[in-house]
Design an enzyme around this catalytic site. Structure first.
Site, PDB file in Angstrom:
ATOM      1  N   ASP A  48      -1.397 -40.871  -4.441  1.00 56.70           N
ATOM      2  CA  ASP A  48      -2.179 -39.633  -4.566  1.00 56.70           C
ATOM      3  C   ASP A  48      -3.693 -39.824  -4.559  1.00 56.70           C
ATOM      4  O   ASP A  48      -4.430 -38.855  -4.693  1.00 56.70           O
ATOM      5  CB  ASP A  48      -1.793 -38.885  -5.843  1.00 56.70           C
ATOM      6  N   PRO A 325      -0.376 -49.483  -8.835  1.00 56.00           N
ATOM      7  CA  PRO A 325      -1.053 -48.306  -8.275  1.00 56.00           C
ATOM      8  C   PRO A 325      -2.290 -47.852  -9.041  1.00 56.00           C
ATOM      9  O   PRO A 325      -2.983 -46.956  -8.584  1.00 56.00           O
ATOM     10  CB  PRO A 325       0.042 -47.233  -8.357  1.00 56.00           C
TER      11      PRO A 325
END
Length: 612
Positions: A48, A325
């Site tokens: 994202d 991440p």
């Protein structure tokens, strides 16, 4: 009976890396296909975060405007650590992006499905689409050396199976491809078929992720937050709309399947994750009504032993590197892998460059992936480590974490990616532009177009259109001495033996601008410049002449020569590669330096494919 077809490039996997590749190749007119075995794109969750350099890359393809419109921007980071009363307290705030030359000094957050839609919609306008659900069942690569070296050959054979076909006969297809790109994720089928090993290790750090709209009194919920508490660590990532992503550290080893070493999502619940985050952020409170997406994972840090097989089959993205991440690198590294590969494939397919150019994909991107893993190893350890307290003096201090956060700012933003010297990255004359690192992306600057005084961002003058940009810093063209030097330079460029004549031609007798784009940048003031003073050969069109001066509004421009460190009297020629990275800087008078540079990888043959 299976149908048969030929294609220039077959892409397996329609995640961000594959879509970037398909979009860039389609935009260049390449015969490309992209297949994916998933029946539909990612609906929510997954990656994202888009870093500043990746925004620049998307801008170079004309895709950044929609990203900026739909996504959330993160400008500030807040840091929380254990307080004296048992809970957490804010110990500081700092800019989220610390890279000083970032054109976009922030990160954009938007769920992966929306980012993929940007590519998919643009592909649709070009008459292209992801073919799904299609599963590759076998792949063969010719061992014939002559065939492998011939860019016109189709040495890769891939068997595809359409999973929703009406009958068995129509479900299979044999595709003969010139090149194959495996962008098929961490468990890559392409990588495994060629026995490519992932080198590295799995950590013991286990994390949960939740995408939700929280109800909370936590004051920094709309900033990126790094929270260290005595109950564990958490990262807050504000998202589009009111959504927030929470990364939550888990200490429960029972969520790992001892037989496979992988986390088992069935052994934990969203309630488990929520209870963990509530403990971490005390004395603040948080509640959620609905969870849009969630997962758990164990951090692995691995890089593939090779990124290509005979420069005919390539792997990109998660197929060749995996990491945590929380530094926001996964999707960014993936898209920049194929951004690096696209122009090289285009030049080979058009017959502009020798096939040896493709060796530099692995050379450049594998070194970057290794650097990324080394950084991620440090960052993950600091993030997952216990915080320093009165009782634990060996823990991670706020000062140490902040120093690491800021030191690696250029790397995490993507701005500081630096490709090592090579045939396509020649640092011999770096001293002519010490402020413009060769091997890094062109540093943004505002220029003023000479004929009409309109300001332009230099990066926008260097789009990802497969052309090399030749930036000619002429100095002050109003100075008779510089004007004479400019004329001599133009004459040398126009000779039959120059790189423009040898490699620029796409038709007999034509100096083609399909391979090169010339931009002339003068150090003359906008009030006195006459763009017609620039030799005709150095101004192929009136829109190609600029001055390094302040805009009419006096709010931008006038710093290109000084920022890059280019002497206004000496000048220089700067070559920007099609991916936006500086390839070489050369003395203004010495066309021979440029001739030698391009001779290292380009070819005079221009009929290798129908795309010439």
């Amino acid at each position: 009976m299976s149908t048969k077809s030929n294609v220039d490039v077959l892409i397996i996997g329609a995640g961000p890396a594959g879509l970037m590749c398909a979009h860039g190749l389609a935009r260049a007119g390449v015969n490309v296909r992209i297949v994916d075995q998933r029946p539909s794109m990612v609906p929510a969750g997954q990656a994202d975060g888009i870093q500043p350099r990746t925004i620049e890359v998307l801008q170079s393809y004309g895709l950044a405007e929609r990203l900026l419109r739909e996504g959330n921007q993160m400008h500030m980071a807040a840091f929380y650590n254990p307080g004296p009363n048992g809970g957490i307290e804010r110990t500081g705030r700092a800019p989220d992006v610390t890279a000083s030359t970032a054109r976009y000094p922030f990160e954009v957050t938007l769920h992966q499905g929306a980012i993929e839609s940007i590519f998919l919609d643009s592909l649709y306008l070009m008459g292209r689409a992801v073919e799904r659900p299609i599963k590759p069942t076998s792949i063969e690569l010719s061992q014939n050396e002559a065939e492998l070296r011939d860019p016109r050959a189709y040495p890769v054979k891939v068997h595809l199976k359409r999973l929703n076909a009406a009958d068995e006969q129509s479900s299979t297809e044999i595709v003969n491809a010139r090149f194959v790109v495996g962008a098929d994720g961490a468990h890559s089928w392409v990588r495994k078929n060629f026995g490519i090993q992932m080198e590295g290790e799995q950590t013991e750090y286990i994390w949960g992720v939740i995408d939700t709209v929280p109800e909370t009194n936590f004051p920094d919920i709309r900033n990126r937050c790094v929270i260290h508490s005595e109950s564990g660590s958490c990262m807050v990532i504000p998202r589009e709309g009111d959504k927030v992503r929470l990364y939550i550290q888990l200490s429960d080893k029972q969520v790992v399947d001892s037989a496979t070493g992988r986390v088992d999502k069935g052994r934990v619940s969203t309630d488990h994750l929520l209870q963990a985050v509530k403990k971490i952020i005390k004395p603040y409170t948080i509640d959620v009504r609905e969870i849009e997406w969630w997962t758990i994972y164990i951090i692995g840090q691995r890089v593939a032993s090779k990124f290509s097989i005979h420069d005919r089959v390539f792997i990109a993205g998660d197929a060749c590197h995996t990491h945590s991440p929380k530094a926001g690198q996964g999707m960014n590294a993936s898209m920049n892998d194929t951004h690096n590969l696209i122009w090289k494939l285009v030049h080979i397919l058009r017959g502009w460059a020798d096939i040896s150019l493709l060796k530099f994909y692995e050379f450049e991107r594998r070194k970057y992936a290794q650097d990324l893993i080394n950084f991620d190893r440090q960052f993950s350890a600091l993030f997952s480590g216990k915080p320093r307290t009165q009782e634990n003096q060996d823990g991670v201090s706020h000062e140490r974490f902040l120093e690491t956060f800021q030191t690696f700012g250029g790397f995490t933003s993507g701005i500081g990616i630096h490709y090592a010297p090579s045939t396509i990255t020649d640092v011999t004359y770096q001293f002519l532009a010490p402020g413009l690192p060769i091997g890094q992306r062109i540093i943004p600057q505002i220029l003023i177009r000479a004929p009409d005084s309109r300001p332009y961002e230099l990066q926008d003058l260097c789009p990802a259109d497969a052309k090399f940009k030749i930036l000619i810093f002429l100095g002050d063209i109003a100075d008779p001495v510089q004007a004479e030097r400019a004329q001599k330079f133009a004459e040398a460029l126009g000779k039959p033996g120059s790189f423009l004549s040898k490699y620029g031609r796409t038709k007999p007798g034509m100096v083609g601008w399909k391979v090169f784009d010339l931009l002339t940048i003068c150090a003359t003031r906008k009030e006195v410049v006459n763009y017609l003073d620039v030799p005709a050969f150095l101004r192929p069109h009136w829109t190609k002449v600029f001055v390094d001066d302040v805009s009419i509004a006096l709010n931008a421009g006038g710093r290109a020569y000084s920022t890059y460190g280019i002497d206004r009297n000496a000048g220089a020629t700067v070559v920007v590669r099609p991916d936006g990275y500086v390839g070489i800087v050369a003395p203004l008078e010495d066309v021979g330096v440029l001739n030698t540079y391009f001779a290292g990888f380009m070819t005079q043959r221009s009929t290798a494919s129908s795309h010439s």
